[in-house]
Design an enzyme around this catalytic site. Structure first.
Site, short mmCIF file in Angstrom:
data_model
loop_
_atom_site.label_atom_id
_atom_site.label_comp_id
_atom_site.label_asym_id
_atom_site.label_seq_id
_atom_site.Cartn_x
_atom_site.Cartn_y
_atom_site.Cartn_z
N LYS A 205 -9.96 5.28 11.97
CA LYS A 205 -10.34 4.49 10.80
C LYS A 205 -10.80 3.09 11.23
O LYS A 205 -10.25 2.52 12.17
CB LYS A 205 -9.15 4.41 9.84
CG LYS A 205 -9.46 3.78 8.49
CD LYS A 205 -8.20 3.76 7.63
CE LYS A 205 -8.42 3.09 6.29
NZ LYS A 205 -7.16 2.99 5.51
N SER A 281 -7.69 4.75 1.05
CA SER A 281 -8.88 4.16 1.66
C SER A 281 -9.33 4.88 2.93
O SER A 281 -10.41 4.59 3.45
CB SER A 281 -8.61 2.69 1.99
OG SER A 281 -7.55 2.54 2.93
N GLY A 302 -1.33 1.91 3.29
CA GLY A 302 -0.65 0.77 2.70
C GLY A 302 -0.41 0.96 1.22
O GLY A 302 0.41 0.25 0.62
N GLY A 303 -1.14 1.89 0.62
CA GLY A 303 -0.97 2.22 -0.79
C GLY A 303 -1.39 3.65 -1.03
O GLY A 303 -2.16 3.95 -1.95
N GLY A 304 -0.90 4.54 -0.17
CA GLY A 304 -1.28 5.95 -0.26
C GLY A 304 -2.56 6.28 0.47
O GLY A 304 -3.11 7.37 0.31
N SER A 305 -3.03 5.38 1.33
CA SER A 305 -4.37 5.51 1.90
C SER A 305 -4.54 6.65 2.89
O SER A 305 -5.67 6.98 3.24
CB SER A 305 -4.77 4.19 2.58
OG SER A 305 -4.96 3.18 1.61
#
Length: 608
Positions: A205, A281, A302-305
């Site tokens: 990534k 993301s 960091g938020g389900g990425s």
């Protein structure tokens, strides 16, 4: 008139059995095209912006919670865990050992490899080539990494000629891929492969350093203020194992979105339906793995990425415990909610990649006191007995709070199948203050993300970001220092509730997302999109993994009536990756017949 303050009862005194579920609903306008441009201009205007952000926060009860509520707990500025009991039936990897040595132990945890499963039968039931399939092909001289590299390069070239294009990679060098593949091929010809991962192709990534490629976080400018001089720690571990790194994968800009929309480099498309988002993301890594190009990739969560795009694309996404992997060399290495983790075609492949890239930083070893790095010994005769003892926690009202009942029903079917087949106990639990958890997470990740961009953001780089990123950052910039401290007080409360739940259960089970892959609005491709309702559904079940740093994994279990993948999520105790992987592997096997290849699929070992 003065605002009446609210007093929270200390978490230890809350009667959890009396807690009522409050459906989680984010309120914000859905914007694309010109309306999004206008909204961003207003959000960034000195006076009008303050009015709009205040209104949005008030709609979502943020000031009421953070400014007008007395939260009795002390702040928890990063996850803190009580000592954990050792997991049963595991093999210790010893994170201080070289990754190559760890992989040798990891392979011993897996069932005996049977080549006939893929090589000597009709491939009509075939899904994905696994890492051990590639290893067998190389060692048996069926093919070479160089030949596979040519297939991969042809596939990438085909993406860019497609209508619409499939922009999964931001940086890709065919010459570099061939160079790495030729070196791997030579090692096999000489009979000296480095590890089971030698010759395995992976994408990284674009918020993780992978030398010599620049790291932009999918922006147009970040590489001008940030120089990559070496691999990130996790990437260097993979490279030492012989992994062929194919380049930097596309992503939602700066990781600040859940769809994968990116007007700069193009929006990655879901291999199961190219008119739909991959989720974000880690959009590029998910699309690359789901389309068959690589058996695994590395993303950040960091938020389900990692978990969201894995679920939407029908693959496996493992989010490790906070601190389990050294984040040195990633854009989020100072945050308290994000980790680097694998996306993979199968649970087995996730295990192998995890065993190579995991390992705490020296500071985290001291402050977090991690349990030993280990894997479940799935090949052991004790595996069945251990599965029978697993207790699965389900908060039914939350579990079924989805946009489409197909999602929760299929997840429930998988859960019941696991229980009926192996005798696992399903226990009803309650997790209080889920809305408070969401608020604490958005304040935490928002403040940390904006802080990471200083001072460049305030010195003019803001206008070079995409519109939806600017919308998010304008909101994040409205949070105060007291808001951040209040969010950390909430973090301690929510941690208490989850640790109480883990006294009764070993794993908390939910759907991974509250919706399947959303459609891409045509005008969102050029200007982007801001849709907090969609984000709310995509993030409904994933926040505990980030705010509390708990390990979690998304496993594909089937499809809805439109053929879109559905994932089930397992959330574990701190450092409990081995237990998650054991149960995830079992669910994967039970639900294998419900999975199918995506419509956009590349067979990298075709013709062999």
């Amino acid at each position: 008139m003065a605002k009446t303050k609210r007093m929270m009862t200390p978490a230890e005194e809350v009667d959890i059995s009396a807690v009522k579920y409050d459906p989680l609903r984010l309120q914000a306008p859905h914007l694309t095209g010109f309306s999004l441009k206008l909204f961003v201009a207003m959000m960034e205007a000195p006076l009008l912006g303050g009015i709009i952000t205040s209104f949005l926060k008030k709609q979502n009860k943020i000031p009421e919670l953070l400014q007008h509520t007395v939260i009795p707990e002390k702040p928890m500025y990063r996850p803190e865990y009580p000592p954990q009991e050792p997991e049963p039936g595991v093999m210790i990897l010893d994170e201080d050992r070289d990754p190559v040595m760890r992989l040798e132990t990891a392979v011993q945890c897996l069932p005996q490899y049977d080549p006939s499963q893929h090589w000597n039968k009709d491939r009509s039931s075939f899904l994905y080539w696994t890492i051990r399939d590639y290893a067998h092909a190389y060692r048996s001289k069926i093919t070479t990494p160089s030949i596979v590299a040519d297939h991969l390069i042809s596939a990438v070239e085909e993406w860019h000629s497609r209508k619409p294009p499939m922009p999964m990679l931001i940086y890709f060098s065919a010459d570099d891929v061939r160079k790495q593949a030729d070196a791997s091929t030579k090692r096999f010809e000489e009979g000296n492969p480095i590890s089971i991962l030698d010759g395995i192709f992976m994408a990284i990534k674009d918020d993780i350093d992978c030398y010599p490629y620049p790291t932009k976080g999918a922006t147009t400018w970040f590489d001008k203020v940030y120089t990559v001089e070496k691999d990130a720690v996790c990437v260097s571990r993979l490279r030492r194992c012989g992994v062929i790194l194919i380049g930097k994968a596309n992503m939602h800009e700066l990781g600040l979105g859940t769809t994968g929309n990116n007007p700069i480099y193009g929006t990655a498309r879901n291999p199961h339906s190219i008119e739909r988002y991959t989720g974000g993301s880690s959009s590029g890594p998910a699309a690359i793995v789901a389309s068959g190009l690589c058996p695994a990739a590395v993303g950040t969560d960091g938020g389900g990425s990692v978990r969201i795009p894995s679920s939407l694309c029908g693959i496996v996404g493992l989010k490790t415990t906070y601190g389990r992997t050294d984040m040195g060399g990633s854009l989020c290495d100072c945050g308290t909610v994000e980790v680097a983790s694998p996306l993979a075609a199968t649970v087995e492949d996730a295990m192998l990649v995890y065993s190579a890239l995991a390992g705490c930083s020296s500071d985290d070893k001291i402050s977090l006191r991690p349990s030993p790095l280990c894997l479940p010994n799935i090949s052991s005769s004790e595996n069945l007995k251990i599965l029978q003892s697993v207790r699965l926690g389900k908060y039914s009202e939350w579990f079924h709070d989805v946009a489409n009942n197909e999602i929760s029903n299929k997840c429930e079917d998988a859960l019941n199948l696991l229980s009926s087949t192996f005798g696992c106990q399903i226990i009803e639990i309650i997790l209080p203050e889920l809305e408070e958890m969401r608020t604490a997470h958005i304040v935490s990740i928002g403040c940390e993300s904006l802080c990471d961009l200083n001072p460049d953001y305030w010195e003019g780089k803001r206008t070079e970001l995409t519109l939806d990123t600017r919308t998010s950052l304008a909101l994040f910039g409205s949070f105060s220092g007291t808001d951040y401290v209040a969010a950390q007080r909430l973090r301690r409360r929510i941690m208490y509730y989850h640790m109480e739940a883990f006294k009764k259960v070993d794993i908390i089970v939910t759907p991974t997302t509250g919706i399947t892959a959303p459609k891409i609005p045509p005008n969102a491709l050029k200007y982007g999109e801001s849709n907090y309702e969609v984000s709310g559904y995509l993030m409904r079940f994933i926040i505990a993994g980030n705010l509390l740093g708990l390990p979690a994994i998304s496993v594909p279990i089937g499809h809805d009536k439109e053929g879109l993948p559905i994932g089930i999520q397992l959330i574990g105790r701190p450092w409990g990756e081995a237990t998650l992987l054991r149960v995830a592997s079992t669910i994967e096997e039970l639900c294998f017949s419900s999975r199918r290849n995506p419509s956009t699929f590349y067979d990298m070992l075709k013709g062999i």
